[in-house]
Write an enzyme that holds these catalytic residues in place. Structure first.
Site, short mmCIF file in Angstrom:
data_model
loop_
_atom_site.label_atom_id
_atom_site.label_comp_id
_atom_site.label_asym_id
_atom_site.label_seq_id
_atom_site.Cartn_x
_atom_site.Cartn_y
_atom_site.Cartn_z
N LYS A 196 -0.77 -11.45 2.95
CA LYS A 196 -0.69 -10.14 3.57
C LYS A 196 -1.58 -10.12 4.80
O LYS A 196 -2.78 -10.39 4.72
CB LYS A 196 -1.14 -9.07 2.57
CG LYS A 196 -1.08 -7.68 3.15
CD LYS A 196 -1.36 -6.63 2.09
CE LYS A 196 -1.38 -5.25 2.69
NZ LYS A 196 -1.74 -4.22 1.72
N ARG A 206 -0.02 4.42 6.99
CA ARG A 206 -1.31 5.11 6.87
C ARG A 206 -1.09 6.61 6.87
O ARG A 206 -1.77 7.35 6.16
CB ARG A 206 -2.24 4.68 8.02
CG ARG A 206 -2.45 3.15 8.11
CD ARG A 206 -3.61 2.66 7.29
NE ARG A 206 -3.54 1.21 7.09
CZ ARG A 206 -4.12 0.29 7.85
NH1 ARG A 206 -4.84 0.65 8.89
NH2 ARG A 206 -4.01 -0.99 7.57
N ARG A 217 -8.99 -3.80 8.22
CA ARG A 217 -9.04 -4.54 6.95
C ARG A 217 -9.19 -6.04 7.20
O ARG A 217 -8.77 -6.86 6.40
CB ARG A 217 -7.77 -4.29 6.15
CG ARG A 217 -7.40 -2.83 5.93
CD ARG A 217 -6.39 -2.71 4.79
NE ARG A 217 -5.75 -1.43 4.70
CZ ARG A 217 -6.32 -0.31 4.25
NH1 ARG A 217 -7.59 -0.34 3.86
NH2 ARG A 217 -5.65 0.81 4.18
N GLU A 233 -3.22 -19.20 -0.02
CA GLU A 233 -3.24 -17.96 -0.81
C GLU A 233 -2.16 -17.98 -1.89
O GLU A 233 -2.38 -17.56 -3.02
CB GLU A 233 -3.02 -16.75 0.12
CG GLU A 233 -4.21 -16.41 1.02
CD GLU A 233 -5.28 -15.61 0.29
OE1 GLU A 233 -5.19 -15.44 -0.93
OE2 GLU A 233 -6.22 -15.14 0.97
N LYS A 248 3.98 -10.44 3.71
CA LYS A 248 3.99 -9.09 4.28
C LYS A 248 3.14 -9.03 5.53
O LYS A 248 2.02 -9.53 5.49
CB LYS A 248 3.44 -8.15 3.21
CG LYS A 248 3.32 -6.72 3.65
CD LYS A 248 2.63 -5.92 2.58
CE LYS A 248 2.46 -4.51 3.07
NZ LYS A 248 1.79 -3.67 2.13
N SER A 274 6.50 -0.37 6.98
CA SER A 274 6.68 0.93 7.65
C SER A 274 6.94 0.80 9.15
O SER A 274 7.87 1.42 9.69
CB SER A 274 5.47 1.83 7.40
OG SER A 274 4.27 1.22 7.87
N TYR A 313 12.46 0.49 2.89
CA TYR A 313 12.65 1.94 2.78
C TYR A 313 14.13 2.30 2.91
O TYR A 313 14.52 3.43 2.66
CB TYR A 313 11.81 2.66 3.84
CG TYR A 313 10.32 2.37 3.65
CD1 TYR A 313 9.60 3.02 2.66
CD2 TYR A 313 9.68 1.38 4.40
CE1 TYR A 313 8.26 2.71 2.43
CE2 TYR A 313 8.34 1.07 4.19
CZ TYR A 313 7.64 1.74 3.21
OH TYR A 313 6.32 1.42 2.98
C1 PBG Z 1 -2.21 -1.23 0.67
C2 PBG Z 1 -0.83 -1.25 1.20
C3 PBG Z 1 -0.45 -1.07 2.54
C4 PBG Z 1 0.94 -1.16 2.56
C5 PBG Z 1 1.37 -1.38 1.26
N1 PBG Z 1 0.25 -1.45 0.44
C6 PBG Z 1 -1.22 -0.69 3.73
C7 PBG Z 1 -2.31 -1.50 4.25
O1 PBG Z 1 -2.57 -2.62 3.81
O2 PBG Z 1 -2.97 -0.99 5.15
C8 PBG Z 1 1.78 -1.04 3.79
C9 PBG Z 1 3.23 -0.81 3.58
C10 PBG Z 1 3.95 -0.43 4.81
O3 PBG Z 1 3.38 -0.43 5.92
O4 PBG Z 1 5.15 -0.10 4.69
N2 PBG Z 1 -2.24 -0.63 -0.61
#
Ligand code: PBG
Length: 323
Positions: A196, A206, A217, A233, A248, A274, A313
């Protein structure tokens, strides 16, 4: 030129193109991420993700039933609590919104779908980080693992079939696996968010979860330029007991996805996140892209790169377009 070499022969008719198409895209390969907000009395639109909402418990149930009827392979649930604190207590609380919603959906759907939960603290902490903080304000890996372990057991007890640890803490898969086994949840599986990246494309998410994060992060999510690290990982997560792994985001990381698919001994998921959703929706709303064609091309590309399953989505809507 060699006129006898005519690849176009295989493109002459729809039937011919259908016959030779290499990549399947089926509803069962799509997983719908869903948001449920504590205390909401009607669905709240998410401005940066047109068409996606923070559900009430009731509308979540209806949308989940619709998704399962459309044939999707699974549902991934995110909760938005009314109150947050430094350690994300609402994530472990059996009466916390995510656990309550899992119970609702398991009661409604039984084993008709694969019910998944986000096993992460960022929705539940008042600082928005995916873990608990140490005295210097950094994310404390090992203290966080203890909370994840507790959260995982609460989610399994609430009815999740599969947990999605998404916080990128070292050792999270092993910690969750052993907590689940100790609590007797040996059949609850783990979809590890193994690779990720610290991506700008999470922007709209967010807003979707009312994230409180200031800063970034980067001490736990991966640097976008690194590919080798992703394989490390994945190897670690598989050795800790991951039942499936994830890359991801999806679109800017198709090379990583391909590399993961080549080495992974377990199923591989990709999260069409997203920002990837919002880009297409915004361009389509402007008439710049053909929405349906673009969505299907995006999803098919992610499959072609090697994903066995895709979190998107568009899962319910796209399912209706597939034969
Ligand atoms: C963290 C998490 C995130 C997403 C899924 N789980 C956000 C992040 O790491 O900041 C993002 C999913 C998306 O952007 O559609 N729990």
């Amino acid at each position: 030129m060699f006129p006898e070499h005519r690849p176009r022969r295989l493109r002459t008719t729809p039937a011919m193109r259908r016959l030779v198409s290499e990549t399947t895209l089926r509803p069962r390969q799509l997983i719908l991420p869903m948001f449920v907000a504590e205390g909401a009395d009607q669905p709240r639109p998410i401005a940066s993700m047109p068409g996606v909402v923070q559900h009430t418990r009731e509308t979540l149930r209806k949308a989940a039933v619709d998704a399962v009827r459309a044939g999707v392979g699974g549902l991934m649930l995110f909760g938005i609590p009314a109150k947050r604190d430094a350690v994300g207590s609402a994530g472990c609380d059996e009466n916390g919104i995510l656990n309550v919603a899992l119970r609702d959906l398991r009661a409604e759907l039984g084993d008709d779908t694969v019910l998944m939960a986000d096993t992460c603290l960022d929705e539940f902490t008042d600082h928005g980080h995916c873990g608990v903080l140490d005295e210097h304000g950094g994310v404390d890996n090992d203290a966080t693992l203890k909370v994840y372990a507790e959260m995982a057991v609460a989610q399994a007890e609430a009815g999740a079939h599969m947990l999605g640890p998404s916080g990128m803490m070292d050792g999270q898969v092993g910690a969750i696996r052993s907590a689940l086994d100790t609590a007797g949840h040996v059949d609850t599986s783990i979809l590890a968010y193994s690779a990720k990246y610290a991506s700008a494309f999470y922007g709209p998410f967010r807003e979707a979860v009312d994230s409180q994060l200031k800063g970034d992060r980067k001490t736990y999510q991966q640097e976008p330029g690194n590919a080798r690290e992703a394989l490390r990982e994945i190897e670690l997560d598989v050795s800790e007991g991951a039942d499936a792994i994830m890359v991801k985001p999806a679109l800017s990381y198709l090379d990583v996805l391909r590399a993961a698919a080549e080495v992974s001994p377990v199923p591989v998921a990709a999260y069409n996140i997203s920002g990837e959703y919002s880009m297409v929706e915004a361009a389509a709303a402007n008439g710049w892209l053909d929405r349906e064609r673009t969505i299907l091309e995006v999803l098919r590309s992610i499959r072609r790169a090697g994903a066995d399953m895709i979190l998107t989505y568009w899962a319910t809507e796209a399912s209706a377009w597939l034969d």
